[in-house]
Design a protein around this motif. Structure first.
Motif, PDB file in Angstrom:
ATOM      1  N   SER A 149       0.831  -1.206   0.000  1.00  0.00           N
ATOM      2  CA  SER A 149       0.000   0.000   0.000  1.00  0.00           C
ATOM      3  C   SER A 149       0.862   1.250   0.000  1.00  0.00           C
ATOM      4  O   SER A 149       0.567   2.226  -0.710  1.00  0.00           O
ATOM      5  CB  SER A 149      -0.931   0.008   1.218  1.00  0.00           C
ATOM      6  N   ALA A 150       1.936   1.250   0.782  1.00  0.00           N
ATOM      7  CA  ALA A 150       2.832   2.414   0.825  1.00  0.00           C
ATOM      8  C   ALA A 150       3.492   2.642  -0.537  1.00  0.00           C
ATOM      9  O   ALA A 150       3.554   3.779  -1.020  1.00  0.00           O
ATOM     10  CB  ALA A 150       3.895   2.209   1.906  1.00  0.00           C
ATOM     11  N   ILE A 151       3.964   1.573  -1.148  1.00  0.00           N
ATOM     12  CA  ILE A 151       4.609   1.695  -2.461  1.00  0.00           C
ATOM     13  C   ILE A 151       3.598   2.164  -3.502  1.00  0.00           C
ATOM     14  O   ILE A 151       3.902   3.019  -4.336  1.00  0.00           O
ATOM     15  CB  ILE A 151       5.271   0.364  -2.864  1.00  0.00           C
ATOM     16  N   THR A 152       2.388   1.638  -3.431  1.00  0.00           N
ATOM     17  CA  THR A 152       1.350   2.085  -4.368  1.00  0.00           C
ATOM     18  C   THR A 152       1.048   3.561  -4.168  1.00  0.00           C
ATOM     19  O   THR A 152       0.929   4.308  -5.143  1.00  0.00           O
ATOM     20  CB  THR A 152       0.066   1.242  -4.190  1.00  0.00           C
ATOM     21  N   MET A 153       0.943   4.003  -2.912  1.00  0.00           N
ATOM     22  CA  MET A 153       0.660   5.408  -2.654  1.00  0.00           C
ATOM     23  C   MET A 153       1.768   6.276  -3.226  1.00  0.00           C
ATOM     24  O   MET A 153       1.492   7.302  -3.866  1.00  0.00           O
ATOM     25  CB  MET A 153       0.502   5.680  -1.155  1.00  0.00           C
ATOM     26  N   LEU A 154       3.013   5.895  -3.038  1.00  0.00           N
ATOM     27  CA  LEU A 154       4.136   6.664  -3.587  1.00  0.00           C
ATOM     28  C   LEU A 154       4.079   6.694  -5.112  1.00  0.00           C
ATOM     29  O   LEU A 154       4.280   7.742  -5.727  1.00  0.00           O
ATOM     30  CB  LEU A 154       5.468   6.092  -3.113  1.00  0.00           C
ATOM     31  N   PHE A 155       3.806   5.556  -5.720  1.00  0.00           N
ATOM     32  CA  PHE A 155       3.744   5.482  -7.178  1.00  0.00           C
ATOM     33  C   PHE A 155       2.599   6.328  -7.730  1.00  0.00           C
ATOM     34  O   PHE A 155       2.780   7.061  -8.706  1.00  0.00           O
ATOM     35  CB  PHE A 155       3.585   4.025  -7.625  1.00  0.00           C
ATOM     36  N   VAL A 156       1.457   6.287  -7.085  1.00  0.00           N
ATOM     37  CA  VAL A 156       0.303   7.058  -7.547  1.00  0.00           C
ATOM     38  C   VAL A 156       0.571   8.553  -7.391  1.00  0.00           C
ATOM     39  O   VAL A 156       0.206   9.352  -8.247  1.00  0.00           O
ATOM     40  CB  VAL A 156      -0.977   6.629  -6.794  1.00  0.00           C
ATOM     41  N   CYS A 157       1.225   8.945  -6.313  1.00  0.00           N
ATOM     42  CA  CYS A 157       1.479  10.369  -6.051  1.00  0.00           C
ATOM     43  C   CYS A 157       2.740  10.895  -6.707  1.00  0.00           C
ATOM     44  O   CYS A 157       2.990  12.100  -6.675  1.00  0.00           O
ATOM     45  CB  CYS A 157       1.569  10.605  -4.546  1.00  0.00           C
ATOM     46  N   LEU A 158       3.535  10.022  -7.268  1.00  0.00           N
ATOM     47  CA  LEU A 158       4.851  10.373  -7.766  1.00  0.00           C
ATOM     48  C   LEU A 158       4.844  11.575  -8.713  1.00  0.00           C
ATOM     49  O   LEU A 158       5.708  12.434  -8.635  1.00  0.00           O
ATOM     50  CB  LEU A 158       5.471   9.157  -8.470  1.00  0.00           C
TER      51      LEU A 158
END
Length: 161
Positions: A149-158
């Motif tokens: 979830s953390a990695i997805t959040m970073l990728f989505v917000c990148l």
């Protein structure tokens, strides 16, 4: 293509939580017993004592389980909504697509609160659930989901896309 991938990843956060909440409801008494077991410190062989406290009251187990179920349901709701919002905005201008990330970011943040906060901080650190096979399995699953979830959040917000 990146926008579709982002929408799918956010959707998977929601589906993952939905599957967990439904499985927990389908196995409600077992989920409750598992939580009471972890909170009570039963079978702790390594760190038998605690600086804090142990809880074996079944009512506290129901309160804890209710909090987990509400958290999982909230992640499911915002994840599915966020995936849909991003998919709908996939061809929109960058500003509009970026605005559509809101529910997905909320889903990922709530997932971190549930699986990192509840399971890893309180379950693993406070109640030392790592000392039992049941607790270790829960903790490892929570870690995998929190990190995804953390990695997805970073990728989505990148980027502003």
């Amino acid at each position: 293509m990146i926008r579709i991938i982002k929408s799918l990843l956010v959707l998977f956060i929601g589906l993952h939580a939905l599957f967990y909440v439904l499985q927990n409801i389908a196995n409600l008494s077992t989920a409750h017993e598992s939580l009471v077991y972890v909170l009570s410190g039963t079978d702790h062989a390594v760190y038998r004592e605690t600086f804090f406290f142990k809880l074996s009251d079944p009512m506290i187990g129901w309160v804890a389980l209710t909090m987990v179920l509400i958290g999982e349901f909230a992640v499911a709701f915002f994840g599915i909504k966020g995936g849909w919002d991003l998919f709908k905005a996939r061809t929109a201008p960058a500003e509009e697509f970026h605005a559509a990330k809101r529910a997905g970011v909320i889903a990922a943040a709530l997932a971190l609160l549930v699986w990192f906060g509840f399971f890893m901080t309180f379950g693993a650190a406070f109640f030392q659930m790592w000392q039992t096979q049941l607790g270790t399995g829960s903790m490892e699953g929570a870690y995998m989901y929190a990190m995804a979830s953390a990695i997805t959040m970073l990728f989505v917000c990148l980027t502003d896309d």
